[in-house]
Design a protein around this motif. Sequence first.
Motif, short mmCIF file in Angstrom:
data_model
loop_
_atom_site.label_atom_id
_atom_site.label_comp_id
_atom_site.label_asym_id
_atom_site.label_seq_id
_atom_site.Cartn_x
_atom_site.Cartn_y
_atom_site.Cartn_z
N UNK A 1 10.23 0.99 -7.21
CA UNK A 1 9.28 1.72 -6.37
C UNK A 1 8.53 2.79 -7.17
N UNK A 2 9.06 3.20 -8.31
CA UNK A 2 8.38 4.22 -9.13
C UNK A 2 7.13 3.68 -9.81
N UNK A 3 6.97 2.37 -9.86
CA UNK A 3 5.78 1.78 -10.47
C UNK A 3 4.55 2.18 -9.63
N UNK A 4 3.51 2.74 -10.25
CA UNK A 4 2.37 3.25 -9.47
C UNK A 4 1.72 2.22 -8.54
N UNK A 5 1.51 1.00 -9.00
CA UNK A 5 0.88 0.00 -8.14
C UNK A 5 1.81 -0.39 -7.00
N UNK A 6 3.09 -0.50 -7.28
CA UNK A 6 4.03 -0.86 -6.22
C UNK A 6 4.07 0.22 -5.15
N UNK A 7 4.01 1.48 -5.55
CA UNK A 7 4.01 2.56 -4.58
C UNK A 7 2.75 2.50 -3.72
N UNK A 8 1.60 2.22 -4.33
CA UNK A 8 0.36 2.08 -3.57
C UNK A 8 0.44 0.91 -2.61
N UNK A 9 1.02 -0.19 -3.07
CA UNK A 9 1.16 -1.37 -2.20
C UNK A 9 2.11 -1.09 -1.04
N UNK A 10 3.22 -0.41 -1.34
CA UNK A 10 4.18 -0.09 -0.28
C UNK A 10 3.50 0.80 0.77
N UNK A 11 2.77 1.81 0.31
CA UNK A 11 2.09 2.72 1.24
C UNK A 11 1.07 1.95 2.07
N UNK A 12 0.27 1.10 1.44
CA UNK A 12 -0.74 0.32 2.17
C UNK A 12 -0.08 -0.61 3.18
N UNK A 13 1.03 -1.21 2.81
CA UNK A 13 1.74 -2.09 3.73
C UNK A 13 2.36 -1.31 4.87
N UNK A 14 2.89 -0.14 4.59
CA UNK A 14 3.47 0.71 5.62
C UNK A 14 2.41 1.07 6.66
N UNK A 15 1.21 1.39 6.20
CA UNK A 15 0.12 1.75 7.11
C UNK A 15 -0.34 0.53 7.91
N UNK A 16 -0.47 -0.62 7.24
CA UNK A 16 -0.96 -1.83 7.90
C UNK A 16 0.09 -2.46 8.82
N UNK A 17 1.35 -2.16 8.59
CA UNK A 17 2.50 -2.73 9.31
C UNK A 17 2.81 -4.15 8.81
N UNK A 18 1.81 -5.02 8.77
CA UNK A 18 1.96 -6.35 8.18
C UNK A 18 0.67 -6.67 7.43
N UNK A 19 0.80 -7.41 6.34
CA UNK A 19 -0.39 -7.77 5.56
C UNK A 19 -0.04 -8.90 4.60
#
Length: 195
Positions: A18-36
């Motif tokens: 999760x410390x990887x910058x892109x993975x953190x951005x993806x996790x955040x975007x997915x959390x906001x979208x709920x599903x994607x």
Amino acid sequence: MTSQENRRITDAGTLKAIAHPLRMRLYRALFVARTATASQLADQVDEAVSLVSYHLRKLAEHGLIEEAEAQSADGRERWWQPSSYGFSIHEEDIAGAPELAAASAAFGRTLNEQRTAMHGRFLDERHTWSEEWRTASISSEWLPRLTAAELSALGQELEAVLTKYDQAARAAEAAGDTAGRENVAVHLHGFPYRG
């Protein structure tokens, strides 16, 4: 189905993932979208779908996200969702474990950089938001003198308030009340410092 519990991360592999910058951005975007899908997330983070798919699989390997029920008839695309309501890292889980402490510090730095960038983007684009949103935005700093126990209690109270508002918003959204709703970032830091 996404667990309503907060996942407690206790292993270095998951922290490194999760410390990887892109993975953190993806996790955040997915959390906001709920599903994607990977394609939808790739558009949001401006990266190649193949790269996004790779990083989503890494997040899934560590149990941070999971496959979701398909949201369209196109069976070729995989849908993803967070596996829990969020995650947390506790000091007692990393104390005395140098590899965990290093991974936690790397995660914290990545998170701080991304939070700072998000706030900076808001400041740069502030004029594009309505007066109502500009007035509603919060930016403050408090410098109280507290004990460790008081800081801990403060954190728990703030988390309870934010959870209350988030759950109410999710319920309203599920009931179809989406008018006027925007994604909102609330970043809180509470830490000791010396002059």
